[in-house]
Design an enzyme around this catalytic site. Structure first.
Site, PDB file in Angstrom:
ATOM      1  N   ASP A 186      34.604  32.884  68.379  1.00  0.00           N
ATOM      2  CA  ASP A 186      34.990  34.060  67.373  1.00  0.00           C
ATOM      3  C   ASP A 186      33.399  34.290  66.355  1.00  0.00           C
ATOM      4  OD1 ASP A 186      35.990  36.431  65.781  1.00  0.00           O
ATOM      5  OD2 ASP A 186      36.446  34.773  64.327  1.00  0.00           O
ATOM      6  N   GLU A 270      33.698  38.428  71.681  1.00  0.00           N
ATOM      7  CA  GLU A 270      34.147  39.934  71.574  1.00  0.00           C
ATOM      8  C   GLU A 270      32.918  40.550  71.668  1.00  0.00           C
ATOM      9  OE1 GLU A 270      37.263  40.808  68.274  1.00  0.00           O
ATOM     10  OE2 GLU A 270      36.075  39.268  67.712  1.00  0.00           O
ATOM     11  N   ASP A 352      39.795  31.958  61.840  1.00  0.00           N
ATOM     12  CA  ASP A 352      38.708  32.033  62.950  1.00  0.00           C
ATOM     13  C   ASP A 352      38.953  31.306  64.059  1.00  0.00           C
ATOM     14  OD1 ASP A 352      37.053  33.518  61.226  1.00  0.00           O
ATOM     15  OD2 ASP A 352      36.067  31.720  60.275  1.00  0.00           O
TER      16      ASP A 352
END
Ligand SMILES: [Zn+2]
Length: 393
Positions: A186, A270, A352
């Site tokens: 992340d 991501e 996170d």
């Protein structure tokens, strides 16, 4: 069975002689001139005559341009052609939405000149550019792989007046032995990277620590009279601090993503629309400071080199506010909340780490199903602006 050679650039600092400095300055100037001429010619042609010009058209006009500006003949013609190729590339990047419309090159920005293989010699130890007598004094902090034949060479001078040469070679890169480990990342704002293993690697925030020094130098620069010698000096000072910050950031990122790629077989991240997010004023500095775009780009090519898999998850996947244990999705989760309790299963989440675990699960679902079964993200609604980072507390 031989693998296809991988293109890899090796970048080194070098120290030119006074004579080489002069020749390079001349070459940089000519490349800039040709690039800017090409850009303005393309623009005029398109906007006034509706006609698009490409590399071949412009390269065909070079001889006439040289007659008009004979000093262009003093430098090797290869970098001039390469400048036009770069212009072509800049337009392609613009048309494919990777970059803004090309702009004119300025003298005080980084300068560069590229040489194709017919414009330099490499004898396995020394590199000599066209129109130069002596080889470049390159500091090889790591050797070029043995027996490679460089396909092109790019020389740059940055705004801190340092010289670098980037040597492009085709290389056999051996894939790493298979690893049983998989990982989700992340990429956050307050921490550089949260790993699904629970480890959080702090954002070095080099920019923040050096910010005072930089701000001071910038204030000094602003006070100097335009066009004065002192202004040039002050600008160089600012450029040197910026260069140092950039160097340290690059070095840190390389070490970090090399470690991640070495340790894990599958890396899930991501895919962030970094550019769009950077346009958000509040977050702009924090994000460009961390350098997510560059970090992901490096992950991309390193996983390819070493036989690893990089899975990019849909950017709207609400990884932060989905409970990784029971998949409950919160309505919202503002950016200042670092820890939360799932209302459905009562699990306590580090913001996170939870996001990294969700990214990992989504990534593995995509790879396991080969994308044929709906990935996890389909379950979730589109993220609210809070998730996308549009609202700061
Ligand atoms: Zn839960």
């Amino acid at each position: 069975m031989s693998r296809k050679k991988t293109k890899r650039a090796y970048k080194y600092r070098f120290y030119p002689t006074d004579e080489q400095k002069k020749k390079l300055a001349q070459t940089f100037g000519c490349c800039r001139f040709v690039y800017n001429w090409g850009l303005s010619t393309r623009k005029t042609s398109y906007f006034q005559h509706g006609q698009s010009l490409y590399y071949n058209d412009l390269a065909g006009m070079l001889p006439a341009l040289k007659e008009q500006f004979p000093w262009l003949k003093d430098v090797s013609s290869v970098p001039l052609q390469q400048a036009l190729r770069h212009l072509d590339r800049a337009f392609v990047n613009f048309f494919e939405h990777r970059a803004d419309y090309p702009t004119f090159k300025k003298k005080r920005h980084d300068q560069s000149a590229s040489y194709a293989s017919n414009a330099f010699t490499w004898d396995g130890q020394a590199l000599t550019l066209a129109k130069m007598d002596a080889p470049l004094d390159i500091r090889f902090h790591r050797p070029l792989p043995k027996g490679v034949k460089p396909s092109s060479v790019t020389v740059t001078r940055d705004s801190a007046n340092r010289y670098f040469v980037s040597i492009l070679v085709g290389e056999d890169i051996q894939p790493l032995p298979l690893s049983p480990k998989v990982i989700g990342l992340d990429l956050g704002i307050t921490s550089m990277v949260a790993l699904s293993t629970g480890e959080s690697i702090g954002n070095p925030r080099y920019f923040a620590t050096d910010e005072k020094k930089l701000a001071k130098a910038q204030r000094k620069l602003a006070r100097k009279k335009k066009g004065s010698k002192n202004r040039t000096k002050a600008r160089l000072k600012v450029a040197k601090i910026q260069a140092k910050i950039a160097d340290r950031r690059r070095d840190y990122q390389h070490k970090l993503n090399t470690r991640i790629v070495y340790e894990n077989q599958v890396v899930c991240v991501e895919s962030l629309a970094v550019k769009n997010m950077v346009q958000n004023h509040c977050l702009a500095k924090a994000i460009s400071d961390v350098g997510w775009g560059e970090f992901t780009r490096q992950l991309d090519y390193k996983t390819k080199w070493y036989g690893r898999t990089l899975v990019k998850i849909d950017r709207w996947y609400p990884s932060s506010k989905t409970c990784h244990a029971c998949k409950h999705v919160l309505d919202s989760l503002s950016l200042d909340i670092r820890e939360w309790v799932c209302p459905a299963c009562s699990m306590v989440h580090d913001r996170d780490t939870n996001a990294a675990l969700n990214i990992l699960a989504a990534g593995l679902a995509v790879t396991a199903c080969g994308g044929s079964v709906r990935p996890v993200r389909v379950r979730a609604r589109r993220a609210t602006p809070v998730e996308a980072g549009n609202a700061l507390p």
